[in-house]
Design a protein around this motif. Structure first.
Motif, PDB file in Angstrom:
ATOM      1  N   PHE A 185     -51.071  28.362  -5.836  1.00 16.43           N
ATOM      2  CA  PHE A 185     -49.803  29.437  -5.173  1.00 16.43           C
ATOM      3  C   PHE A 185     -48.880  30.053  -6.087  1.00 16.43           C
ATOM      4  CE2 PHE A 185     -51.089  25.121  -2.459  1.00 16.43           C
ATOM      5  CZ  PHE A 185     -50.895  25.890  -0.806  1.00 16.43           C
ATOM      6  N   ASP A 186     -49.194  30.609  -6.870  1.00 14.52           N
ATOM      7  CA  ASP A 186     -48.238  31.273  -8.055  1.00 14.52           C
ATOM      8  C   ASP A 186     -47.814  32.788  -7.311  1.00 14.52           C
ATOM      9  OD1 ASP A 186     -47.174  32.776 -10.417  1.00 14.52           O
ATOM     10  OD2 ASP A 186     -48.336  31.504 -12.036  1.00 14.52           O
ATOM     11  N   PRO A 187     -46.104  32.620  -7.488  1.00 15.52           N
ATOM     12  CA  PRO A 187     -46.125  33.811  -7.223  1.00 15.52           C
ATOM     13  C   PRO A 187     -46.214  35.186  -7.282  1.00 15.52           C
ATOM     14  CG  PRO A 187     -44.151  31.756  -7.557  1.00 15.52           C
ATOM     15  CD  PRO A 187     -45.380  31.658  -8.239  1.00 15.52           C
ATOM     16  N   LEU A 188     -46.553  35.321  -8.688  1.00 16.53           N
ATOM     17  CA  LEU A 188     -47.379  36.271  -9.308  1.00 16.53           C
ATOM     18  C   LEU A 188     -48.613  36.552  -8.277  1.00 16.53           C
ATOM     19  CD1 LEU A 188     -46.647  36.566 -12.939  1.00 16.53           C
ATOM     20  CD2 LEU A 188     -44.731  37.422 -11.045  1.00 16.53           C
ATOM     21  N   ARG A 189     -48.793  35.835  -7.901  1.00 17.84           N
ATOM     22  CA  ARG A 189     -50.080  35.912  -7.473  1.00 17.84           C
ATOM     23  C   ARG A 189     -50.520  36.391  -5.756  1.00 17.84           C
ATOM     24  NH1 ARG A 189     -53.133  31.497 -10.525  1.00 17.84           N
ATOM     25  NH2 ARG A 189     -53.919  32.815 -12.750  1.00 17.84           N
ATOM     26  N   PHE A 190     -49.711  36.205  -5.469  1.00 16.15           N
ATOM     27  CA  PHE A 190     -49.024  36.504  -4.153  1.00 16.15           C
ATOM     28  C   PHE A 190     -48.032  37.266  -3.374  1.00 16.15           C
ATOM     29  CE2 PHE A 190     -47.543  32.106  -3.615  1.00 16.15           C
ATOM     30  CZ  PHE A 190     -45.965  32.305  -3.637  1.00 16.15           C
ATOM     31  N   GLY A 191     -47.454  37.420  -4.470  1.00 18.00           N
ATOM     32  CA  GLY A 191     -46.403  38.971  -4.401  1.00 18.00           C
ATOM     33  C   GLY A 191     -46.897  39.929  -3.947  1.00 18.00           C
ATOM     34  N   MET A 192     -46.373  40.250  -2.680  1.00 18.29           N
ATOM     35  CA  MET A 192     -45.950  41.636  -2.063  1.00 18.29           C
ATOM     36  C   MET A 192     -45.929  42.790  -3.271  1.00 18.29           C
ATOM     37  SD  MET A 192     -44.488  41.323   1.562  1.00 18.29           S
ATOM     38  CE  MET A 192     -44.023  42.770   1.726  1.00 18.29           C
ATOM     39  N   SER A 193     -45.289  42.833  -4.435  1.00 14.29           N
ATOM     40  CA  SER A 193     -45.007  43.421  -4.982  1.00 14.29           C
ATOM     41  C   SER A 193     -44.550  42.638  -6.557  1.00 14.29           C
ATOM     42  CB  SER A 193     -43.422  44.753  -4.263  1.00 14.29           C
ATOM     43  OG  SER A 193     -42.224  44.217  -3.865  1.00 14.29           O
ATOM     44  N   PRO A 194     -44.698  43.842  -7.344  1.00 13.43           N
ATOM     45  CA  PRO A 194     -43.888  43.023  -8.991  1.00 13.43           C
ATOM     46  C   PRO A 194     -42.777  42.712  -8.895  1.00 13.43           C
ATOM     47  CG  PRO A 194     -44.943  45.025  -9.653  1.00 13.43           C
ATOM     48  CD  PRO A 194     -45.021  45.122  -7.863  1.00 13.43           C
ATOM     49  N   LYS A 232     -46.800  43.666 -19.285  1.00 13.84           N
ATOM     50  CA  LYS A 232     -48.163  43.444 -19.880  1.00 13.84           C
ATOM     51  C   LYS A 232     -49.574  43.134 -19.268  1.00 13.84           C
ATOM     52  CE  LYS A 232     -45.621  45.901 -23.071  1.00 13.84           C
ATOM     53  NZ  LYS A 232     -46.783  46.545 -23.387  1.00 13.84           N
ATOM     54  N   GLY A 233     -49.357  42.069 -17.527  1.00 19.22           N
ATOM     55  CA  GLY A 233     -50.379  42.943 -16.831  1.00 19.22           C
ATOM     56  C   GLY A 233     -51.187  41.481 -16.591  1.00 19.22           C
ATOM     57  N   ALA A 234     -49.867  40.554 -16.474  1.00 21.96           N
ATOM     58  CA  ALA A 234     -50.348  38.855 -16.590  1.00 21.96           C
ATOM     59  C   ALA A 234     -50.572  39.211 -15.496  1.00 21.96           C
ATOM     60  CB  ALA A 234     -49.347  38.264 -16.902  1.00 21.96           C
ATOM     61  N   THR A 235     -51.094  38.333 -14.525  1.00 23.24           N
ATOM     62  CA  THR A 235     -51.152  37.630 -13.125  1.00 23.24           C
ATOM     63  C   THR A 235     -50.880  36.184 -12.717  1.00 23.24           C
ATOM     64  OG1 THR A 235     -53.447  37.027 -13.550  1.00 23.24           O
ATOM     65  CG2 THR A 235     -53.329  39.322 -13.212  1.00 23.24           C
ATOM     66  N   CYS A 236     -50.034  36.026 -13.583  1.00 29.49           N
ATOM     67  CA  CYS A 236     -49.596  34.376 -12.817  1.00 29.49           C
ATOM     68  C   CYS A 236     -48.516  34.035 -14.065  1.00 29.49           C
ATOM     69  CB  CYS A 236     -50.371  33.224 -13.802  1.00 29.49           C
ATOM     70  SG  CYS A 236     -51.397  32.972 -15.241  1.00 29.49           S
ATOM     71  N   THR A 237     -47.735  33.027 -13.569  1.00 27.57           N
ATOM     72  CA  THR A 237     -46.198  32.620 -14.169  1.00 27.57           C
ATOM     73  C   THR A 237     -46.105  32.259 -15.753  1.00 27.57           C
ATOM     74  OG1 THR A 237     -45.573  32.101 -12.305  1.00 27.57           O
ATOM     75  CG2 THR A 237     -44.276  31.303 -14.457  1.00 27.57           C
ATOM     76  N   GLY A 238     -47.293  30.986 -15.922  1.00 27.64           N
ATOM     77  CA  GLY A 238     -47.342  30.484 -17.680  1.00 27.64           C
ATOM     78  C   GLY A 238     -47.885  31.629 -18.598  1.00 27.64           C
ATOM     79  N   GLN A 239     -48.717  32.982 -17.856  1.00 26.88           N
ATOM     80  CA  GLN A 239     -49.024  33.646 -19.276  1.00 26.88           C
ATOM     81  C   GLN A 239     -48.437  34.631 -18.976  1.00 26.88           C
ATOM     82  OE1 GLN A 239     -51.691  36.168 -16.890  1.00 26.88           O
ATOM     83  NE2 GLN A 239     -52.936  37.390 -18.721  1.00 26.88           N
ATOM     84  N   ALA A 240     -48.031  35.004 -17.613  1.00 23.38           N
ATOM     85  CA  ALA A 240     -46.608  35.863 -18.359  1.00 23.38           C
ATOM     86  C   ALA A 240     -45.835  35.639 -19.222  1.00 23.38           C
ATOM     87  CB  ALA A 240     -45.757  36.448 -17.019  1.00 23.38           C
ATOM     88  N   LEU A 241     -45.482  34.118 -19.324  1.00 19.91           N
ATOM     89  CA  LEU A 241     -44.076  34.621 -20.256  1.00 19.91           C
ATOM     90  C   LEU A 241     -44.580  33.970 -21.292  1.00 19.91           C
ATOM     91  CD1 LEU A 241     -42.433  30.836 -18.037  1.00 19.91           C
ATOM     92  CD2 LEU A 241     -41.650  33.063 -18.817  1.00 19.91           C
ATOM     93  N   GLN A 242     -46.162  33.937 -21.631  1.00 19.40           N
ATOM     94  CA  GLN A 242     -46.579  33.087 -22.986  1.00 19.40           C
ATOM     95  C   GLN A 242     -46.686  34.524 -23.298  1.00 19.40           C
ATOM     96  OE1 GLN A 242     -50.270  31.677 -21.705  1.00 19.40           O
ATOM     97  NE2 GLN A 242     -49.488  29.442 -22.863  1.00 19.40           N
ATOM     98  N   ILE A 243     -47.183  36.192 -22.672  1.00 20.99           N
ATOM     99  CA  ILE A 243     -47.589  36.868 -23.556  1.00 20.99           C
ATOM    100  C   ILE A 243     -46.119  37.160 -24.266  1.00 20.99           C
ATOM    101  CG2 ILE A 243     -47.441  39.650 -22.310  1.00 20.99           C
ATOM    102  CD1 ILE A 243     -49.561  38.807 -20.968  1.00 20.99           C
TER     103      ILE A 243
END
Length: 387
Positions: A185-194, A232-243
């Motif tokens: 249910f990660d918002p970065l995976r189902f959001g309609m736009s970035p 930078k291409g992240a598709t989930c919240t934790g990955q985006a923060l780590q990048i």
């Protein structure tokens, strides 16, 4: 008196002559000679039938006289009026039931909200055991057969309508199994736009608040970090923060509590994914039934303000279950059904209100099944309810 003597000449009765003119005639009386007893009837709205009468061997007889019944005749006739309730019986509409007095079908069209510009939320209220869930499954089965994708979210522990859903050709997913999936249910995976995805993810993190008293300090940095990670291409919240952390775009003391919480709490991990290989919830073309199973939803009492971390996580999970299901149906003329909607009205009313404001543009209809009409009033969404 003449007919009484038996000496009257032969007489035509019930006879009319159809006359066609090659042009529009404004005053029929001017066509008749003075002193004639003939009468011309314009036959307004009955001219096609009159034309057919003139055809050779036609069995049509066009009555030149109006036969509209006066209101008094209808009133004293004893005719029962036929009810008309619900939407028009279009393709994709489902029969909700029949009227009690005259057994007329009541149709429900999930597309009426955005095609006829109506309120996009429908409420079904009834006491426990009154048949709300059966009614919900009855509608869902019809929607599935009509090709309308439908998501049912059932928050009752150990509640299971799997047999009915599977018999309708749907899929069943259990929340206690989903929680083992990374960022379902990660918002970065189902959001309609970035932009929408980043806003939802940032709002979720702020509401859960893994930073304690330092939350206000990270309100802007978390948005910046998520936006950078998505860029930078992240598709989930934790990955985006780590990048963002690796690129020097996020402070370590902000990112580490989020990652640690995701690694230790399954419900938070469902909202904050760490692995880019994981997938979001996939909604079927028919019915997708999301059941809680044995998952423990630690929901607070309505009106509670001093919430613990686990309760904040649960509330946000409920909200993302609603928004995630709706966004998975965006543009597909789908239906989101929330059984025992008091759970969502008490914990995710802000998400329901947001859904109500964008549902028509997303072409999604929401249906709430709850025990009291007042649940919707207390949640503040009554203005968005169509029926």
């Amino acid at each position: 008196a003449l007919y009484g003597t038996g000496g009257a000449p032969p007489t035509l009765v019930d006879t009319s002559i159809v006359v066609g003119f090659g042009r529009a005639v404004n005053d029929l009386e001017r066509l008749l000679p003075d002193g004639t007893s003939l009468h011309l009837n314009p036959m307004t709205n009955r001219q096609p039938a009159a034309l057919v009468e003139t055809w050779p061997c036609s069995n049509v007889r066009a009555n030149p006289h109006l036969l509209d019944l006066p209101a008094s005749v209808v009133a004293f006739s004893g005719l029962v009026s036929l009810s008309r309730v619900g939407d028009l019986p279009k393709n994709g509409a489902a029969i909700a039931g029949f009227t009690e007095n005259d057994r007329q079908p009541a149709w429900f069209d999930p597309r009426a909200a955005y095609e006829a510009d109506r309120a996009p939320i429908y409420l079904c209220a009834g006491a426990s055991g009154s048949g709300k869930s059966v009614f919900m499954l009855h509608l869902a089965d019809q929607f599935a057969r009509a090709g309308t994708p439908t998501v049912i979210v059932d928050p009752k522990v150990d509640s299971d309508h799997s047999d009915a859903v599977l018999n309708s050709g749907g899929q069943v997913v259990s929340l206690d199994q989903l929680l083992s999936a990374d960022g379902v249910f990660d918002p970065l995976r189902f959001g309609m736009s970035p932009e929408t995805s980043v806003d939802l993810a940032a709002s979720m993190l702020q509401e859960v608040n893994p930073w304690g008293d330092d939350r206000a300090k990270y309100e802007v940095p978390v948005n910046v970090a998520l936006a950078w990670g998505v860029e930078k291409g992240a598709t989930c919240t934790g990955q985006a923060l780590q990048i963002a952390l690796q690129d020097g775009r996020a402070p370590k003391e902000m990112v580490e509590p989020v990652i640690a919480l995701a690694q230790s709490n399954a419900q938070f991990r469902a909202m904050c994914g760490l692995s880019p290989q994981s997938a979001a919830l996939r909604v079927a073309e028919g019915i997708t039934y999301i059941r809680v199973g044995k998952a423990n939803l630690s929901l607070p009492e309505p009106g509670a303000t001093n919430l613990g971390l686990v309760q904040r996580i649960t509330i946000n999970l409920v909200r993302l279950m609603v928004s995630g299901s709706a966004m998975a149906l965006t543009g597909r003329d789908g239906v989101v059904m929330l059984d025992e909607a008091w759970v969502f009205l008490g914990s995710g009313n802000t998400e329901l209100e947001r859904l109500a404001r964008v549902a028509r543009s997303q072409r999604v209809t929401a249906m709430l099944f709850t025990q009291r009409v007042s649940d919707a009033t207390v949640a503040g969404i009554d203005e968005h309810i169509a029926g």
